[in-house]
Structures are given as C-alpha cells and as structure tokens.
Design a protein around this motif. Structure first.
Motif, mmCIF file in Angstrom:
data_model
loop_
_atom_site.group_PDB
_atom_site.id
_atom_site.type_symbol
_atom_site.label_atom_id
_atom_site.label_comp_id
_atom_site.label_asym_id
_atom_site.label_seq_id
_atom_site.Cartn_x
_atom_site.Cartn_y
_atom_site.Cartn_z
ATOM 1 N N ILE A 141 0.849 -1.194 0.000
ATOM 2 C CA ILE A 141 0.000 0.000 0.000
ATOM 3 C C ILE A 141 0.881 1.240 0.000
ATOM 4 O O ILE A 141 1.859 1.321 0.758
ATOM 5 C CB ILE A 141 -0.932 0.020 1.235
ATOM 6 C CG1 ILE A 141 -1.776 -1.259 1.280
ATOM 7 C CG2 ILE A 141 -1.832 1.249 1.219
ATOM 8 C CD1 ILE A 141 -2.557 -1.420 2.559
ATOM 9 N N HIS A 142 0.564 2.217 -0.829
ATOM 10 C CA HIS A 142 1.349 3.450 -0.901
ATOM 11 C C HIS A 142 1.397 4.118 0.470
ATOM 12 O O HIS A 142 0.391 4.195 1.176
ATOM 13 C CB HIS A 142 0.741 4.399 -1.930
ATOM 14 C CG HIS A 142 1.639 5.531 -2.319
ATOM 15 N ND1 HIS A 142 1.776 6.668 -1.553
ATOM 16 C CD2 HIS A 142 2.470 5.694 -3.386
ATOM 17 C CE1 HIS A 142 2.640 7.485 -2.126
ATOM 18 N NE2 HIS A 142 3.074 6.914 -3.240
ATOM 19 N N ARG A 164 1.442 7.048 1.508
ATOM 20 C CA ARG A 164 0.617 8.221 1.787
ATOM 21 C C ARG A 164 -0.784 7.846 2.266
ATOM 22 O O ARG A 164 -1.497 8.692 2.810
ATOM 23 C CB ARG A 164 0.513 9.095 0.530
ATOM 24 C CG ARG A 164 1.827 9.696 0.044
ATOM 25 C CD ARG A 164 2.442 10.636 1.075
ATOM 26 N NE ARG A 164 1.556 11.709 1.478
ATOM 27 C CZ ARG A 164 1.422 12.864 0.811
ATOM 28 N NH1 ARG A 164 2.132 13.070 -0.293
ATOM 29 N NH2 ARG A 164 0.616 13.804 1.258
ATOM 30 N N GLU A 165 -1.170 6.598 2.085
ATOM 31 C CA GLU A 165 -2.486 6.149 2.541
ATOM 32 C C GLU A 165 -2.400 5.747 4.014
ATOM 33 O O GLU A 165 -1.535 4.955 4.406
ATOM 34 C CB GLU A 165 -2.972 4.966 1.707
ATOM 35 C CG GLU A 165 -3.213 5.313 0.242
ATOM 36 C CD GLU A 165 -3.897 4.180 -0.499
ATOM 37 O OE1 GLU A 165 -4.799 3.535 0.096
ATOM 38 O OE2 GLU A 165 -3.538 3.932 -1.658
ATOM 39 N N THR A 166 -3.308 6.272 4.813
ATOM 40 C CA THR A 166 -3.291 6.002 6.255
ATOM 41 C C THR A 166 -3.343 4.509 6.552
ATOM 42 O O THR A 166 -2.667 4.019 7.470
ATOM 43 C CB THR A 166 -4.465 6.713 6.944
ATOM 44 O OG1 THR A 166 -4.387 8.116 6.674
ATOM 45 C CG2 THR A 166 -4.436 6.491 8.440
ATOM 46 N N ARG A 167 -4.110 3.775 5.772
ATOM 47 C CA ARG A 167 -4.272 2.347 6.043
ATOM 48 C C ARG A 167 -2.973 1.563 5.865
ATOM 49 O O ARG A 167 -2.864 0.441 6.359
ATOM 50 C CB ARG A 167 -5.366 1.755 5.152
ATOM 51 C CG ARG A 167 -5.076 1.805 3.661
ATOM 52 C CD ARG A 167 -6.307 1.416 2.852
ATOM 53 N NE ARG A 167 -6.053 1.446 1.421
ATOM 54 C CZ ARG A 167 -5.727 0.378 0.705
ATOM 55 N NH1 ARG A 167 -5.663 -0.804 1.293
ATOM 56 N NH2 ARG A 167 -5.497 0.477 -0.599
#
Length: 247
Positions: A75-76, A78-81
C-alpha cells in the motif's frame, strides 16, 4: 557500491523505490532502493546524518519526499491504512509527561485498537526490566531508560505485524539490552517484520537477517552481516562497515 540481490520467496513488507530527499543543499537520500520481506529482521546502519531517520520519516509519511515512493505491505505510504499493521518507536522518544505509565499504555492500546489487560502490561514490563510498579508513576519521573522501555512495551503490546524502531536500544543498560534482544527474537519467531535503524553493529550482527549500509544518501551495501564481512574481507562487522563507507 554493492547491493546484494534478494529472493522473492516471501511477500514484500517494505518497498522503497528510487527515493530522493534534499534539505537545502544537502542530498540526504539519493535514489534509494530497498525491499524488506515479511517476517524479515532488517537493520539500517550509517553514520550520524546518513539519512536513516529521514528514510523512516519518509516511510511513515512524517516528511515529504522529492522523488520515488514507499509501499508498506503493498500500500502506498501516503495512505493512512498502510500504517495500520505497524507500530513505531522514534529515536527521541518522549512520552507525554502528564500521563502515568499505565495511562500511556492505555492510550497507545486504544490507538492501536488492541486493548490489553493489566496482567499483560505488567508481564511485558517484566520482560523488559521495567518495574511494573512504575506504571502508577507519572512519566515525568522516568529516567531515559525507563521511558525507552515504556515505548518498547507499547510497541510490543500492540500486536502489530511490523515494528519500525529507530535506535531501539538508546538509553538502555546492558541487562535491558539483552532482554529487549530476547524479545525481538521472539517477535521474529512469530514472523513479525522488524525494521530498525541503529549504530550498534554488534546488535545487527546478532539479530538481523539482512542489513543495509546507508552512506551519503546511497545504500552502499545490502545483504546479510556475514556477506558484509566476506565482501570486505573483514573479521568483524565494524571493520567491514568502515571498509564499505571508505571505498
């Protein structure tokens, strides 16, 4: 420069692709590429100012990067997850002075979505040589070593699949260092991914599956500690490290 190739036997936990970061005239990271597998213990080493903490801050989206990308479990960054599966301990860890140790662990447990019992918290403190009775005290009364143990306890109690630890042995006495290393070995046996930055090459030699030597913004070596010694024809990892950054 030497970069050891990595097999793709296990899924990738951390992927760093051509990452660059500059502060004014100083190029802190210069096209950094790295992959860390799930369940791997990876140590990032380098002199002060080499870019280790900047790399971690970029990974966790605490600082912007000029180019490239980070991925956490695909997951990138910058994504919170992307950060849902990890716990982080910063280099200069300072718990809120107005909380007790117990309040801090309760607060971190809520943030991580992992509420632990008083027995579990006391048990973890004992594993890290932190007197469980200290949990009733305000953290303003803690020494540097006690605060470090509290931060480590919060990470380990989180139950996350990855621990990102920036200088985790900072301020710890020899007994506590040994106990922390024992617990890290347990975490690795549970196939948790552990990514640390450290100056302690002896810890890297003892604990890490692979290591990376970051110098002047570039990874000069990636491979196992044994491969590092063999590559630079050195008897110790310290000698190999010095040869690497001097070449």
């Amino acid at each position: 420069m030497l970069t050891s190739p990595q097999s793709s036997a296990r899924p990738i936990a951390i992927r760093i692709s051509d990452v660059a970061k500059r502060y004014a005239r100083l190029q802190v990271l210069d096209g950094m590429d790295l992959q860390v597998e799930q369940g791997e213990f990876f140590g990032l080493v380098g002199v002060n100012g080499a870019g280790k903490t900047t790399c971690i801050k970029g990974l966790l989206d605490f600082t912007s990067i000029d180019a490239g990308s980070f991925e956490i479990f695909g997951i990138h960054h910058r994504e919170t997850r992307a950060r849902e599966q990890l716990a982080f301990l910063p280099e200069r860890f300072l718990p809120p002075y107005y909380l007790s140790g117990r309040d801090f662990l309760d607060y971190m447990g809520r943030l991580h979505g992992c509420i632990t019992s008083d027995q579990e918290r006391r048990g973890m403190c004992e594993k890290l040589d932190l007197d469980p009775e200290a949990l009733a005290k305000s953290v303003r009364e803690y020494s540097k070593g006690m605060a470090q143990k509290l931060g480590l306890a919060a990470c380990f109690l989180s139950g996350k699949n990855m621990f990102v630890l920036d200088e985790p042995m900072s301020g710890l006495d020899p007994k506590a260092r040994l106990l922390v290393k024992r617990h890290l070995q347990v975490c690795r046996s549970e196939e948790r991914t552990i990514f640390i930055s450290t100056h302690m090459l002896s810890d890297v030699d003892e604990l890490c599956d692979r290591m990376g030597i970051l110098h002047e913004g570039k990874l000069r070596f990636v491979g196992s500690p044994r491969e590092c010694r063999e590559t630079y024809s050195s008897n110790t990892l310290e000698e190999a490290y010095l040869s690497c950054i001097s070449s």
